[in-house]
Scaffold this motif. Sequence first.
Motif, PDB file in Angstrom:
ATOM      1  N   ALA A 169       0.828  -1.205   0.000  1.00 30.20           N
ATOM      2  CA  ALA A 169       0.000   0.000   0.000  1.00 30.20           C
ATOM      3  C   ALA A 169       0.863   1.255   0.000  1.00 30.20           C
ATOM      4  O   ALA A 169       0.620   2.208  -0.749  1.00 30.20           O
ATOM      5  CB  ALA A 169      -0.929  -0.007   1.217  1.00 30.20           C
ATOM      6  N   VAL A 170       1.887   1.266   0.848  1.00 23.40           N
ATOM      7  CA  VAL A 170       2.785   2.422   0.938  1.00 23.40           C
ATOM      8  C   VAL A 170       3.551   2.611  -0.364  1.00 23.40           C
ATOM      9  O   VAL A 170       3.616   3.718  -0.923  1.00 23.40           O
ATOM     10  CB  VAL A 170       3.742   2.242   2.134  1.00 23.40           C
ATOM     11  N   ASP A 171       4.132   1.543  -0.878  1.00 20.48           N
ATOM     12  CA  ASP A 171       4.957   1.649  -2.086  1.00 20.48           C
ATOM     13  C   ASP A 171       4.123   2.050  -3.302  1.00 20.48           C
ATOM     14  O   ASP A 171       4.536   2.889  -4.110  1.00 20.48           O
ATOM     15  CB  ASP A 171       5.671   0.324  -2.352  1.00 20.48           C
ATOM     16  N   ALA A 172       2.944   1.454  -3.448  1.00 19.48           N
ATOM     17  CA  ALA A 172       2.096   1.758  -4.598  1.00 19.48           C
ATOM     18  C   ALA A 172       1.579   3.196  -4.542  1.00 19.48           C
ATOM     19  O   ALA A 172       1.500   3.875  -5.569  1.00 19.48           O
ATOM     20  CB  ALA A 172       0.930   0.774  -4.668  1.00 19.48           C
ATOM     21  N   ALA A 173       1.229   3.655  -3.346  1.00 19.20           N
ATOM     22  CA  ALA A 173       0.752   5.032  -3.212  1.00 19.20           C
ATOM     23  C   ALA A 173       1.843   6.029  -3.585  1.00 19.20           C
ATOM     24  O   ALA A 173       1.603   7.005  -4.311  1.00 19.20           O
ATOM     25  CB  ALA A 173       0.262   5.278  -1.788  1.00 19.20           C
ATOM     26  N   LYS A 174       3.052   5.792  -3.099  1.00 21.16           N
ATOM     27  CA  LYS A 174       4.159   6.706  -3.414  1.00 21.16           C
ATOM     28  C   LYS A 174       4.488   6.671  -4.904  1.00 21.16           C
ATOM     29  O   LYS A 174       4.732   7.717  -5.522  1.00 21.16           O
ATOM     30  CB  LYS A 174       5.377   6.336  -2.573  1.00 21.16           C
ATOM     31  N   ALA A 175       4.464   5.499  -5.511  1.00 16.59           N
ATOM     32  CA  ALA A 175       4.757   5.392  -6.945  1.00 16.59           C
ATOM     33  C   ALA A 175       3.722   6.127  -7.779  1.00 16.59           C
ATOM     34  O   ALA A 175       4.028   6.600  -8.884  1.00 16.59           O
ATOM     35  CB  ALA A 175       4.822   3.924  -7.349  1.00 16.59           C
ATOM     36  N   ALA A 176       2.490   6.252  -7.255  1.00 17.25           N
ATOM     37  CA  ALA A 176       1.415   6.910  -7.991  1.00 17.25           C
ATOM     38  C   ALA A 176       1.323   8.404  -7.705  1.00 17.25           C
ATOM     39  O   ALA A 176       0.408   9.061  -8.208  1.00 17.25           O
ATOM     40  CB  ALA A 176       0.087   6.244  -7.653  1.00 17.25           C
ATOM     41  N   GLY A 177       2.232   8.924  -6.878  1.00 20.59           N
ATOM     42  CA  GLY A 177       2.255  10.360  -6.666  1.00 20.59           C
ATOM     43  C   GLY A 177       1.966  10.838  -5.268  1.00 20.59           C
ATOM     44  O   GLY A 177       1.898  12.055  -5.031  1.00 20.59           O
ATOM     45  N   ALA A 178       1.764   9.930  -4.298  1.00 14.34           N
ATOM     46  CA  ALA A 178       1.587  10.374  -2.920  1.00 14.34           C
ATOM     47  C   ALA A 178       2.836  11.109  -2.449  1.00 14.34           C
ATOM     48  O   ALA A 178       3.966  10.766  -2.814  1.00 14.34           O
ATOM     49  CB  ALA A 178       1.294   9.184  -2.011  1.00 14.34           C
ATOM     50  N   LEU A 179       2.640  12.116  -1.623  1.00  8.88           N
ATOM     51  CA  LEU A 179       3.753  12.921  -1.123  1.00  8.88           C
ATOM     52  C   LEU A 179       4.526  12.192  -0.034  1.00  8.88           C
ATOM     53  O   LEU A 179       5.672  12.538   0.262  1.00  8.88           O
ATOM     54  CB  LEU A 179       3.217  14.248  -0.585  1.00  8.88           C
ATOM     55  N   GLY A 180       3.907  11.208   0.577  1.00  7.45           N
ATOM     56  CA  GLY A 180       4.518  10.390   1.619  1.00  7.45           C
ATOM     57  C   GLY A 180       3.490   9.401   2.109  1.00  7.45           C
ATOM     58  O   GLY A 180       2.282   9.619   1.941  1.00  7.45           O
ATOM     59  N   ALA A 181       3.927   8.310   2.710  1.00  5.39           N
ATOM     60  CA  ALA A 181       2.982   7.286   3.169  1.00  5.39           C
ATOM     61  C   ALA A 181       3.618   6.469   4.272  1.00  5.39           C
ATOM     62  O   ALA A 181       4.843   6.299   4.322  1.00  5.39           O
ATOM     63  CB  ALA A 181       2.544   6.386   2.015  1.00  5.39           C
ATOM     64  N   ARG A 182       2.765   5.933   5.138  1.00  2.00           N
ATOM     65  CA  ARG A 182       3.229   5.073   6.228  1.00  2.00           C
ATOM     66  C   ARG A 182       2.055   4.258   6.755  1.00  2.00           C
ATOM     67  O   ARG A 182       0.894   4.617   6.565  1.00  2.00           O
ATOM     68  CB  ARG A 182       3.833   5.888   7.372  1.00  2.00           C
ATOM     69  N   MET A 183       2.378   3.151   7.411  1.00  2.00           N
ATOM     70  CA  MET A 183       1.345   2.443   8.152  1.00  2.00           C
ATOM     71  C   MET A 183       0.938   3.286   9.347  1.00  2.00           C
ATOM     72  O   MET A 183       1.689   4.127   9.822  1.00  2.00           O
ATOM     73  CB  MET A 183       1.828   1.070   8.603  1.00  2.00           C
ATOM     74  N   THR A 184      -0.286   3.075   9.824  1.00  2.00           N
ATOM     75  CA  THR A 184      -0.763   3.779  11.006  1.00  2.00           C
ATOM     76  C   THR A 184      -1.419   2.774  11.934  1.00  2.00           C
ATOM     77  O   THR A 184      -1.985   1.775  11.480  1.00  2.00           O
ATOM     78  CB  THR A 184      -1.741   4.906  10.638  1.00  2.00           C
TER      79      THR A 184
ATOM     80  N   ALA B  80      -6.756   4.311  -7.081  1.00  2.00           N
ATOM     81  CA  ALA B  80      -6.911   3.318  -8.148  1.00  2.00           C
ATOM     82  C   ALA B  80      -5.625   2.544  -8.368  1.00  2.00           C
ATOM     83  O   ALA B  80      -5.644   1.329  -8.610  1.00  2.00           O
ATOM     84  CB  ALA B  80      -7.343   4.011  -9.440  1.00  2.00           C
ATOM     85  N   ALA B  81      -4.483   3.226  -8.265  1.00  2.00           N
ATOM     86  CA  ALA B  81      -3.193   2.552  -8.443  1.00  2.00           C
ATOM     87  C   ALA B  81      -2.951   1.539  -7.326  1.00  2.00           C
ATOM     88  O   ALA B  81      -2.445   0.431  -7.573  1.00  2.00           O
ATOM     89  CB  ALA B  81      -2.067   3.585  -8.480  1.00  2.00           C
ATOM     90  N   VAL B  82      -3.309   1.893  -6.105  1.00  2.00           N
ATOM     91  CA  VAL B  82      -3.149   0.954  -4.984  1.00  2.00           C
ATOM     92  C   VAL B  82      -4.047  -0.263  -5.183  1.00  2.00           C
ATOM     93  O   VAL B  82      -3.620  -1.410  -4.992  1.00  2.00           O
ATOM     94  CB  VAL B  82      -3.461   1.653  -3.649  1.00  2.00           C
ATOM     95  N   THR B  83      -5.288  -0.029  -5.597  1.00  2.00           N
ATOM     96  CA  THR B  83      -6.216  -1.137  -5.820  1.00  2.00           C
ATOM     97  C   THR B  83      -5.693  -2.078  -6.904  1.00  2.00           C
ATOM     98  O   THR B  83      -5.770  -3.311  -6.772  1.00  2.00           O
ATOM     99  CB  THR B  83      -7.598  -0.596  -6.191  1.00  2.00           C
ATOM    100  N   ARG B  84      -5.148  -1.508  -7.985  1.00  3.52           N
ATOM    101  CA  ARG B  84      -4.587  -2.353  -9.053  1.00  3.52           C
ATOM    102  C   ARG B  84      -3.406  -3.164  -8.536  1.00  3.52           C
ATOM    103  O   ARG B  84      -3.257  -4.351  -8.868  1.00  3.52           O
ATOM    104  CB  ARG B  84      -4.145  -1.482 -10.230  1.00  3.52           C
ATOM    105  N   ALA B  85      -2.561  -2.548  -7.714  1.00  6.91           N
ATOM    106  CA  ALA B  85      -1.395  -3.257  -7.179  1.00  6.91           C
ATOM    107  C   ALA B  85      -1.832  -4.422  -6.298  1.00  6.91           C
ATOM    108  O   ALA B  85      -1.237  -5.516  -6.344  1.00  6.91           O
ATOM    109  CB  ALA B  85      -0.518  -2.290  -6.394  1.00  6.91           C
ATOM    110  N   PHE B  86      -2.887  -4.234  -5.508  1.00  4.23           N
ATOM    111  CA  PHE B  86      -3.399  -5.321  -4.675  1.00  4.23           C
ATOM    112  C   PHE B  86      -3.943  -6.447  -5.548  1.00  4.23           C
ATOM    113  O   PHE B  86      -3.736  -7.634  -5.255  1.00  4.23           O
ATOM    114  CB  PHE B  86      -4.481  -4.796  -3.725  1.00  4.23           C
ATOM    115  N   SER B  87      -4.656  -6.085  -6.599  1.00  2.00           N
ATOM    116  CA  SER B  87      -5.218  -7.100  -7.485  1.00  2.00           C
ATOM    117  C   SER B  87      -4.112  -7.920  -8.145  1.00  2.00           C
ATOM    118  O   SER B  87      -4.204  -9.155  -8.211  1.00  2.00           O
ATOM    119  CB  SER B  87      -6.094  -6.426  -8.539  1.00  2.00           C
TER     120      SER B  87
END
Length: 382
Positions: A316-331, A353-360
């Motif tokens: 989730a963190v890696d896919a979000a950052k690759a899709a343009g998130a400014l930063g990400a972490r587990m909470t 949408a990018a995170v959902t595709r990565a999970f799929s």
Amino acid sequence: MSASAAAAAFQDHYGRPPEGIWSAPGRVNLMGEHTDYNQGYVLPLAINRRARVAAALRPGGLLRMATTAGGAPAEVRVEDLRPGVLEGWSRYAAGVPWAFGLRGAEVPGMDILLDSDVPVGAGLSSSAAVECAVALALNDLADTGFSRDDMVLLCQQAENEFAGAPTGILDQSASLLAAEGQALFLDCRTRASRLVPLNLAEAGLVLLVIDTRVSHAHDSGGYAQRRLDCERAAGSLGLESLRDIDLSGLVLAAGTLETTQYRRARHVVSENARVLAVVEHLETGRPPARLGPLLDAGHESLRDDFEVSCPELDLAVDAAKAAGALGARMTGGGFGGSAIALVRRDDAGRVGAAVTRAFSRSGYTAPDLFPVEPGPAAARDA
């Protein structure tokens, strides 16, 4: 469910109207994971997912509890409340009147109906939201006179001793003390707190919650083991808690700790430093969009040193950052649950949408994604 719908559900279940409706939010922890029980610093915010309680007093000292979420109804006499007497969701609700009673309050019988849209097991403090909503209801209906600071500790005691989950005060503090448009900076040693500006909407930002749907539970062994690791590390260093050492001191003392203890301690000490860095950043008026590197560093520490992440959270963190998130972490406590990604509002759909595709592609269950901004604390709704 709205307050009026909760009142109607109470009427349907108990055959009479409630005396009031109270709600309390779940939380996202922006920074400060596993620091609360180490007497450190945390920076949570309330979110727009809430547990709502419709309640009324009843004679005879009987506590009756029901939920719209499909859990089994439960009932117990107030005088019979004790740890272990209930299982499942109801122990979080029933632990609150038990804790009130330990503090000398006259606890009456009550009928309670719970409705919550805080995802269970997602690391968003669904249990604390239930506790805090019940605490407000009981405090008002029984006129027990407890302050919100009092109720933080009472709800923590309910979770620790009645429900058997060894959590700190972060979750209950966020639910009871937070404010809209702000994060809550809390010193878990002194319990001093202050609100820190976090107006994401004004900056065109949101926090995108990515619920991996990998369930976790704080009363399972992983969380308790990390807490024990930290206590042992502090003891080996001759400290009251890991709050009492900084990174340079920890490096100098590394030889006194075995490898796992050192890594656990390094996470806690560095995480405290990150909390202070985020607070300084926000209080000096710097843009929240620039917090991304601190979020990233927090996840790396939780993943590598504290070892409470999992493949789904990392993806989730890696896919979000690759899709343009400014930063990400587990909470949250980890071992599943949710990640957060700091994203520009206009990018939230694309990142999700990018995170959902990565999970799929990885064969994982599709995550639940929703944006949050800092919301209001627990309150009476009707």
